[in-house]
Design a protein around this motif. Structure first.
Motif, PDB file in Angstrom:
ATOM      1  N   THR A  19       0.840  -1.201   0.000  1.00  0.00           N
ATOM      2  CA  THR A  19       0.000   0.000   0.000  1.00  0.00           C
ATOM      3  C   THR A  19       0.876   1.252   0.000  1.00  0.00           C
ATOM      4  O   THR A  19       0.579   2.222  -0.703  1.00  0.00           O
ATOM      5  CB  THR A  19      -0.954   0.003   1.208  1.00  0.00           C
ATOM      6  N   LEU A  20       1.962   1.222   0.762  1.00  0.00           N
ATOM      7  CA  LEU A  20       2.879   2.366   0.790  1.00  0.00           C
ATOM      8  C   LEU A  20       3.537   2.565  -0.578  1.00  0.00           C
ATOM      9  O   LEU A  20       3.711   3.703  -1.023  1.00  0.00           O
ATOM     10  CB  LEU A  20       3.935   2.189   1.885  1.00  0.00           C
ATOM     11  N   VAL A  21       3.891   1.471  -1.243  1.00  0.00           N
ATOM     12  CA  VAL A  21       4.471   1.580  -2.586  1.00  0.00           C
ATOM     13  C   VAL A  21       3.441   2.196  -3.530  1.00  0.00           C
ATOM     14  O   VAL A  21       3.759   3.099  -4.315  1.00  0.00           O
ATOM     15  CB  VAL A  21       4.937   0.203  -3.108  1.00  0.00           C
ATOM     16  N   SER A  22       2.204   1.734  -3.459  1.00  0.00           N
ATOM     17  CA  SER A  22       1.145   2.291  -4.313  1.00  0.00           C
ATOM     18  C   SER A  22       0.914   3.766  -4.002  1.00  0.00           C
ATOM     19  O   SER A  22       0.684   4.569  -4.904  1.00  0.00           O
ATOM     20  CB  SER A  22      -0.151   1.504  -4.132  1.00  0.00           C
ATOM     21  N   PHE A  23       0.980   4.125  -2.725  1.00  0.00           N
ATOM     22  CA  PHE A  23       0.833   5.524  -2.325  1.00  0.00           C
ATOM     23  C   PHE A  23       1.944   6.359  -2.948  1.00  0.00           C
ATOM     24  O   PHE A  23       1.702   7.420  -3.516  1.00  0.00           O
ATOM     25  CB  PHE A  23       0.869   5.639  -0.797  1.00  0.00           C
ATOM     26  N   ARG A  24       3.172   5.860  -2.859  1.00  0.00           N
ATOM     27  CA  ARG A  24       4.322   6.572  -3.409  1.00  0.00           C
ATOM     28  C   ARG A  24       4.205   6.738  -4.921  1.00  0.00           C
ATOM     29  O   ARG A  24       4.592   7.761  -5.482  1.00  0.00           O
ATOM     30  CB  ARG A  24       5.606   5.801  -3.057  1.00  0.00           C
ATOM     31  N   CYS A  25       3.644   5.732  -5.577  1.00  0.00           N
ATOM     32  CA  CYS A  25       3.482   5.776  -7.041  1.00  0.00           C
ATOM     33  C   CYS A  25       2.181   6.461  -7.458  1.00  0.00           C
ATOM     34  O   CYS A  25       1.872   6.526  -8.651  1.00  0.00           O
ATOM     35  CB  CYS A  25       3.514   4.355  -7.604  1.00  0.00           C
ATOM     36  N   ARG A  26       1.435   6.946  -6.474  1.00  0.00           N
ATOM     37  CA  ARG A  26       0.147   7.621  -6.712  1.00  0.00           C
ATOM     38  C   ARG A  26      -0.844   6.717  -7.444  1.00  0.00           C
ATOM     39  O   ARG A  26      -1.536   7.153  -8.365  1.00  0.00           O
ATOM     40  CB  ARG A  26       0.359   8.920  -7.474  1.00  0.00           C
ATOM     41  N   ASN A  27      -0.903   5.462  -6.989  1.00  0.00           N
ATOM     42  CA  ASN A  27      -1.808   4.487  -7.579  1.00  0.00           C
ATOM     43  C   ASN A  27      -2.914   4.059  -6.619  1.00  0.00           C
ATOM     44  O   ASN A  27      -3.439   2.959  -6.743  1.00  0.00           O
ATOM     45  CB  ASN A  27      -1.029   3.232  -8.025  1.00  0.00           C
ATOM     46  N   LEU A  28      -3.255   4.901  -5.668  1.00  0.00           N
ATOM     47  CA  LEU A  28      -4.313   4.579  -4.708  1.00  0.00           C
ATOM     48  C   LEU A  28      -5.539   5.439  -4.978  1.00  0.00           C
ATOM     49  O   LEU A  28      -5.411   6.585  -5.414  1.00  0.00           O
ATOM     50  CB  LEU A  28      -3.843   4.840  -3.270  1.00  0.00           C
ATOM     51  N   THR A  34      -5.696   9.507   1.125  1.00  0.00           N
ATOM     52  CA  THR A  34      -5.868  10.459   2.228  1.00  0.00           C
ATOM     53  C   THR A  34      -5.644   9.776   3.570  1.00  0.00           C
ATOM     54  O   THR A  34      -4.977  10.320   4.453  1.00  0.00           O
ATOM     55  CB  THR A  34      -7.281  11.087   2.177  1.00  0.00           C
ATOM     56  N   SER A  35      -6.170   8.565   3.707  1.00  0.00           N
ATOM     57  CA  SER A  35      -5.997   7.808   4.943  1.00  0.00           C
ATOM     58  C   SER A  35      -4.525   7.492   5.199  1.00  0.00           C
ATOM     59  O   SER A  35      -4.025   7.634   6.317  1.00  0.00           O
ATOM     60  CB  SER A  35      -6.818   6.516   4.872  1.00  0.00           C
ATOM     61  N   VAL A  36      -3.807   7.077   4.155  1.00  0.00           N
ATOM     62  CA  VAL A  36      -2.378   6.767   4.289  1.00  0.00           C
ATOM     63  C   VAL A  36      -1.604   8.036   4.633  1.00  0.00           C
ATOM     64  O   VAL A  36      -0.728   8.025   5.506  1.00  0.00           O
ATOM     65  CB  VAL A  36      -1.828   6.106   3.005  1.00  0.00           C
ATOM     66  N   LYS A  37      -1.942   9.145   3.997  1.00  0.00           N
ATOM     67  CA  LYS A  37      -1.258  10.414   4.266  1.00  0.00           C
ATOM     68  C   LYS A  37      -1.446  10.832   5.725  1.00  0.00           C
ATOM     69  O   LYS A  37      -0.501  11.270   6.378  1.00  0.00           O
ATOM     70  CB  LYS A  37      -1.780  11.500   3.333  1.00  0.00           C
ATOM     71  N   GLU A  38      -2.646  10.679   6.244  1.00  0.00           N
ATOM     72  CA  GLU A  38      -2.905  11.000   7.655  1.00  0.00           C
ATOM     73  C   GLU A  38      -2.093  10.082   8.567  1.00  0.00           C
ATOM     74  O   GLU A  38      -1.534  10.529   9.565  1.00  0.00           O
ATOM     75  CB  GLU A  38      -4.393  10.878   7.959  1.00  0.00           C
ATOM     76  N   HIS A  39      -2.043   8.808   8.226  1.00  0.00           N
ATOM     77  CA  HIS A  39      -1.275   7.858   9.027  1.00  0.00           C
ATOM     78  C   HIS A  39       0.207   8.236   9.031  1.00  0.00           C
ATOM     79  O   HIS A  39       0.855   8.202  10.076  1.00  0.00           O
ATOM     80  CB  HIS A  39      -1.469   6.430   8.492  1.00  0.00           C
ATOM     81  N   ALA A  54      11.318   3.843  -1.437  1.00  0.00           N
ATOM     82  CA  ALA A  54      11.610   4.689  -2.601  1.00  0.00           C
ATOM     83  C   ALA A  54      12.631   4.010  -3.504  1.00  0.00           C
ATOM     84  O   ALA A  54      12.710   4.305  -4.691  1.00  0.00           O
ATOM     85  CB  ALA A  54      12.124   6.050  -2.146  1.00  0.00           C
ATOM     86  N   HIS A  55      13.382   3.059  -2.943  1.00  0.00           N
ATOM     87  CA  HIS A  55      14.391   2.327  -3.709  1.00  0.00           C
ATOM     88  C   HIS A  55      13.819   1.049  -4.327  1.00  0.00           C
ATOM     89  O   HIS A  55      14.525   0.338  -5.029  1.00  0.00           O
ATOM     90  CB  HIS A  55      15.581   1.979  -2.817  1.00  0.00           C
ATOM     91  N   HIS A  56      12.557   0.775  -4.064  1.00  0.00           N
ATOM     92  CA  HIS A  56      11.891  -0.430  -4.562  1.00  0.00           C
ATOM     93  C   HIS A  56      11.396  -0.203  -5.982  1.00  0.00           C
ATOM     94  O   HIS A  56      10.792   0.827  -6.282  1.00  0.00           O
ATOM     95  CB  HIS A  56      10.706  -0.777  -3.652  1.00  0.00           C
ATOM     96  N   GLN A  57      11.629  -1.154  -6.831  1.00  0.00           N
ATOM     97  CA  GLN A  57      11.129  -1.090  -8.196  1.00  0.00           C
ATOM     98  C   GLN A  57       9.807  -1.844  -8.262  1.00  0.00           C
ATOM     99  O   GLN A  57       9.793  -3.064  -8.075  1.00  0.00           O
ATOM    100  CB  GLN A  57      12.130  -1.734  -9.165  1.00  0.00           C
ATOM    101  N   PRO A  58       8.680  -1.159  -8.484  1.00  0.00           N
ATOM    102  CA  PRO A  58       7.396  -1.852  -8.551  1.00  0.00           C
ATOM    103  C   PRO A  58       7.429  -2.973  -9.586  1.00  0.00           C
ATOM    104  O   PRO A  58       7.956  -2.815 -10.675  1.00  0.00           O
ATOM    105  CB  PRO A  58       6.413  -0.759  -8.967  1.00  0.00           C
ATOM    106  N   GLY A  59       6.902  -4.125  -9.190  1.00  0.00           N
ATOM    107  CA  GLY A  59       6.851  -5.271 -10.075  1.00  0.00           C
ATOM    108  C   GLY A  59       8.134  -6.086 -10.091  1.00  0.00           C
ATOM    109  O   GLY A  59       8.188  -7.146 -10.700  1.00  0.00           O
ATOM    110  N   ALA A  60       9.191  -5.622  -9.417  1.00  0.00           N
ATOM    111  CA  ALA A  60      10.460  -6.338  -9.423  1.00  0.00           C
ATOM    112  C   ALA A  60      10.453  -7.524  -8.463  1.00  0.00           C
ATOM    113  O   ALA A  60      11.245  -8.437  -8.608  1.00  0.00           O
ATOM    114  CB  ALA A  60      11.603  -5.388  -9.052  1.00  0.00           C
TER     115      ALA A  60
END
Length: 73
Positions: A19-28, A34-39, A54-60
């Motif tokens: 979920t954090l990776v998706s948040f970082r990639c703006r895929n939520l 908003t909920s993740v940002k508040e958390h 931030a060093h994680h490659q999505p799908g890798a």
């Protein structure tokens, strides 16, 4: 004066790493983002994890993320 110290650890209330990776990639969806940002505003652990991810490659990752053992929560 009693000071409450929050342990530096992931809790059941924390979003999953995926979920954090998706948040970082703006895929939520907006509501979940908003909920993740508040958390993140209240959780130092998740803020640190987000910086690490931030060093994680999505799908890798070919392997599913294991569940956190109960004794480590």
């Amino acid at each position: 004066m009693k000071t409450s110290i929050t342990p530096f650890r992931k809790t059941a209330a924390c979003p999953a790493s995926a979920t954090l990776v998706s948040f970082r990639c703006r895929n939520l969806p907006a509501e979940l983002a908003t909920s993740v940002k508040e958390h993140l505003g209240a959780c130092d652990f998740c803020c640190a994890e987000l910086r690490l991810l931030a060093h994680h490659q999505p799908g890798a990752n070919k392997y599913p993320t294991p569940e956190i053992p109960m004794n480590l929560r």
